[in-house]
Design a protein around this motif. Structure first.
Motif, PDB file in Angstrom:
ATOM      1  N   GLU A 121      -6.008  14.213  -1.880  1.00  0.00           N
ATOM      2  CA  GLU A 121      -7.175  14.360  -0.949  1.00  0.00           C
ATOM      3  C   GLU A 121      -7.607  15.713  -0.430  1.00  0.00           C
ATOM      4  O   GLU A 121      -8.888  15.830  -0.030  1.00  0.00           O
ATOM      5  N   ILE A 139       5.101   5.359   2.535  1.00  0.00           N
ATOM      6  CA  ILE A 139       5.298   6.389   3.515  1.00  0.00           C
ATOM      7  C   ILE A 139       6.042   5.929   4.774  1.00  0.00           C
ATOM      8  O   ILE A 139       7.281   6.458   5.219  1.00  0.00           O
ATOM      9  N   VAL A 163       2.340   9.040  -4.436  1.00  0.00           N
ATOM     10  CA  VAL A 163       1.489   7.946  -4.590  1.00  0.00           C
ATOM     11  C   VAL A 163       0.154   8.338  -5.299  1.00  0.00           C
ATOM     12  O   VAL A 163      -0.174   7.306  -6.187  1.00  0.00           O
ATOM     13  N   GLN A 164      -0.290   9.397  -5.256  1.00  0.00           N
ATOM     14  CA  GLN A 164      -1.397   9.890  -5.954  1.00  0.00           C
ATOM     15  C   GLN A 164      -0.992  10.651  -7.341  1.00  0.00           C
ATOM     16  O   GLN A 164      -1.577  10.521  -8.420  1.00  0.00           O
ATOM     17  N   GLU A 217       3.003  16.329  -0.596  1.00  0.00           N
ATOM     18  CA  GLU A 217       2.404  15.914  -2.156  1.00  0.00           C
ATOM     19  C   GLU A 217       2.934  16.873  -2.996  1.00  0.00           C
ATOM     20  O   GLU A 217       2.547  18.212  -2.672  1.00  0.00           O
ATOM     21  N   THR A 267       0.790  -1.268   0.112  1.00  0.00           N
ATOM     22  CA  THR A 267       0.242  -0.030  -0.218  1.00  0.00           C
ATOM     23  C   THR A 267       0.674   1.334  -0.020  1.00  0.00           C
ATOM     24  O   THR A 267       2.053   1.090   0.509  1.00  0.00           O
ATOM     25  N   GLY A 268       0.188   2.501  -0.266  1.00  0.00           N
ATOM     26  CA  GLY A 268       0.900   3.749  -0.131  1.00  0.00           C
ATOM     27  C   GLY A 268       1.337   3.936   1.023  1.00  0.00           C
ATOM     28  O   GLY A 268       2.368   4.485   1.403  1.00  0.00           O
ATOM     29  N   SER A 269       0.557   3.602   2.035  1.00  0.00           N
ATOM     30  CA  SER A 269       0.914   3.888   3.408  1.00  0.00           C
ATOM     31  C   SER A 269       1.985   3.155   3.947  1.00  0.00           C
ATOM     32  O   SER A 269       3.004   3.940   4.572  1.00  0.00           O
ATOM     33  N   TYR A 287      -2.464  13.944   2.903  1.00  0.00           N
ATOM     34  CA  TYR A 287      -2.884  12.855   3.252  1.00  0.00           C
ATOM     35  C   TYR A 287      -1.695  11.881   2.814  1.00  0.00           C
ATOM     36  O   TYR A 287      -1.352  12.054   1.635  1.00  0.00           O
ATOM     37  N   HIS A 288      -1.535  11.277   3.702  1.00  0.00           N
ATOM     38  CA  HIS A 288      -0.379  10.194   3.417  1.00  0.00           C
ATOM     39  C   HIS A 288      -0.639   8.689   3.838  1.00  0.00           C
ATOM     40  O   HIS A 288       0.192   7.759   3.684  1.00  0.00           O
ATOM     41  N   GLY A 289      -2.007   8.353   4.391  1.00  0.00           N
ATOM     42  CA  GLY A 289      -2.174   6.949   4.755  1.00  0.00           C
ATOM     43  C   GLY A 289      -2.835   6.931   6.223  1.00  0.00           C
ATOM     44  O   GLY A 289      -2.744   7.614   6.985  1.00  0.00           O
ATOM     45  N   ASP A 292       5.695  12.823  -1.743  1.00  0.00           N
ATOM     46  CA  ASP A 292       4.517  11.649  -1.914  1.00  0.00           C
ATOM     47  C   ASP A 292       3.854  11.623  -3.013  1.00  0.00           C
ATOM     48  O   ASP A 292       2.970  12.664  -3.425  1.00  0.00           O
ATOM     49  N   LYS A 321      -0.331   3.091  -5.953  1.00  0.00           N
ATOM     50  CA  LYS A 321      -1.639   3.455  -6.868  1.00  0.00           C
ATOM     51  C   LYS A 321      -1.329   3.014  -8.283  1.00  0.00           C
ATOM     52  O   LYS A 321      -1.493   1.579  -8.581  1.00  0.00           O
TER      53      LYS A 321
HETATM   54  N1  PMP Z   1      -0.143   9.109  -0.031  1.00  0.00           N
HETATM   55  C1  PMP Z   1      -1.391   9.845  -0.919  1.00  0.00           C
HETATM   56  C2  PMP Z   1      -1.049  10.866  -1.669  1.00  0.00           C
HETATM   57  C3  PMP Z   1      -2.678   9.226  -1.246  1.00  0.00           C
HETATM   58  O1  PMP Z   1      -3.532   9.562  -1.979  1.00  0.00           O
HETATM   59  C4  PMP Z   1      -2.815   7.832  -0.422  1.00  0.00           C
HETATM   60  C5  PMP Z   1      -4.145   7.214  -0.747  1.00  0.00           C
HETATM   61  N2  PMP Z   1      -5.188   8.131  -1.140  1.00  0.00           N
HETATM   62  C6  PMP Z   1      -1.849   7.224   0.268  1.00  0.00           C
HETATM   63  C7  PMP Z   1      -0.546   7.923   0.717  1.00  0.00           C
HETATM   64  C8  PMP Z   1      -2.201   6.151   1.040  1.00  0.00           C
HETATM   65  O2  PMP Z   1      -2.306   5.129   0.155  1.00  0.00           O
HETATM   66  P1  PMP Z   1      -2.823   3.610   0.508  1.00  0.00           P
HETATM   67  O3  PMP Z   1      -4.478   3.873   0.722  1.00  0.00           O
HETATM   68  O4  PMP Z   1      -2.676   2.669  -0.583  1.00  0.00           O
HETATM   69  O5  PMP Z   1      -2.259   3.206   1.641  1.00  0.00           O
END
Ligand code: PMP
Length: 454
Positions: free
Chosen positions: A240, A137, A270-271, A235, A132-134, A160-162, A268, A297
């Protein structure tokens, strides 16, 4: 150009009301079995069956234009046939190989490395962690702290980071942080450059200067009360948080101040990464260079779970096994990710995104003019935000209106997301291969939903 990758080019609502009877039955069963924690079906009460490209079908056969893309996961649309057909050739592929080398993994890393901006190319290491993105991080924070031997992290308001404890500790939304959860106390939050809602001065010119001064003061003033952190984490475009795009030059200045103070920079992506903004990294729209980048993602090609961090070679100082886990790199996701990168290059997706992005922005700007409650429209690549306010002068947030428009949208066949500091921003994350017809039809539904909700 990408028409054949989509199930249809318009929405089709067949049932007399939404949700239809089969969706209602599955939602009821879900309610009996699944945790109270479930959230998406509360905002969009539907049960889905199949999907292709930017069109998803619910279990009653209604078809929706999808501007959510699995929360920015299906960058090349659902079940992109180039990826699915390519995967068929790798039948029998070992799918879980912990962190042993496989051909699928090496090809994936080589392809990704070649796509990096020149300043990073040839000078990075890749680390796979949990899917996962979390987790990416968590890995980024851990690495930065080990490298610098400091515990502090500076994160940014609206970020937002998870949801894992470390990632939640750097996520600013109070409702998520919930007072009863013990979080990492070594995090301080800096203001992010959010031009429409500058925390210092309304309509400040040039926007961004005040939050840069504030950030610099926190880092350099011996009485700031904040010990020197290991890293800053942000980010390059907030997702988010409400699709906030910093003003030109802001990111570069933040990075320059961090580096001048011997503080690492974590982006970050991720998105915002994997071509969501039209480039591999959103930060490539600027001259700002990170030390560590988190990705997830879109990199799994077809929504297969995969996450990673990549970082400058000289930071590769952690001991073997410092960030481990069972699902370190799903091979199927890596194979799909490689096919996705191939597709993006072969069909010149970057240029397509540029073209489609302007089309969407232009149309959104004209819709904005018609509605008193749309205070701001912003977008970059395939990331858009439409901010609802009660009054364009006071900018008082209007989350009820955002929710009402979202409801009318899915009832008419368009799926969109809500975000923003006050839950008042509608967010679009269409697939990068969206077509002009899908855009026209999707935005016609959006316009109608605004009329119905006003
Ligand atoms: N960072 C960002 C910028 C995100 O948008 C998200 C998920 N929306 C995450 C981290 C966390 O990713 P995950 O839900 O896969 O853990």
């Amino acid at each position: 150009m990408f028409k054949k990758y989509h199930l249809a080019e318009d929405a089709k609502i067949k049932t007399s009301s939404i949700p239809g009877p089969k969706s209602i039955a599955l939602l009821k069963k879900q309610e009996e079995l699944e945790s109270q924690n479930r959230s998406y079906p509360r905002g969009i009460p539907l049960a889905f069956g199949r999907a292709k490209g930017s069109v998803v079908e619910d279990v009653d056969g209604n078809q929706y234009i999808d501007f959510i893309s699995g929360c920015g996961v299906f960058n090349l649309g659902h079940n992109n046939s180039y990826i699915i057909d390519g995967l068929k050739k790798s039948e029998g592929l070992i799918t879980q190989a912990v962190d042993f080398p496989t051909e699928a993994k090496i090809v994936f890393m080589e392809k990704l490395s070649k796509m990096l901006p020149p300043s990073l190319r040839g000078n990075i290491r890749i680390n796979f962690g949990g899917p996962t993105g979390s987790d990416a991080i968590e890995a980024a924070l851990k690495l930065a702290r080990i490298v610098k031997g400091r515990q502090g992290i500076m994160a940014f308001q609206g970020g937002y980071h998870g949801m894992t404890t470390g990632a939640l500790s750097v996520t600013s939304r109070i409702a998520y942080r919930n007072g009863s959860i013990p979080l990492d106390g070594n995090v301080s939050f800096m203001p992010y450059c959010s031009p429409y809602r500058c925390p210092f001065a309304k309509n400040a010119q040039p926007c961004g200067e005040e939050c840069i001064k504030y950030f610099q003061n926190c880092l350099e003033n011996p009485h700031s009360g904040i010990s020197k952190p290991a890293a800053i984490l942000l980010e390059p475009v907030q997702g988010e948080g409400g699709t906030y795009i910093p003003t030109k030059g802001w990111l570069e200045k933040i990075v320059e101040i961090a580096h001048r103070n011997d503080v690492l920079v974590i982006f970050d992506e991720v998105q915002s990464g994997f071509f969501r903004t039209g480039k591999l990294f959103a930060s490539e729209h600027t001259n700002a260079l990170p030390d560590i980048v988190a990705m997830s993602k879109g990199i799994g090609g077809n929504g297969y779970p995969l996450s990673l961090i990549l970082y400058k070679k000289e930071l590769d100082v952690w001991a073997p096994g410092t960030h481990i886990g069972t699902f370190r790199g799903n091979q199927l996701a890596m194979a799909a990710g490689s096919l996705a990168m191939e597709f993006i290059q072969k069909f010149n997706v970057e240029d397509h995104v540029k073209e489609m992005s302007s089309l969407i922005l232009e149309r959104l700007m004209s819709i904005k003019k018609q509605f008193f409650n749309i205070g701001d429209v912003r977008g970059i690549g395939m990331m858009f935000g439409i901010e609802y306010v009660k009054n364009k002068e006071t900018k008082e947030p209007f989350p009820e209106m955002a929710r009402a428009v979202k409801k009318r949208c899915y009832e008419n066949g368009l799926l969109i997301e809500i975000g923003g500091y006050y839950g008042n921003v509608l967010r679009f994350l269409p697939a990068l291969i969206i077509t002009p017809d899908l855009i026209a039809n999707g935005l016609a539904i959006f316009e109608k939903a605004n009329i119905q909700a006003s």
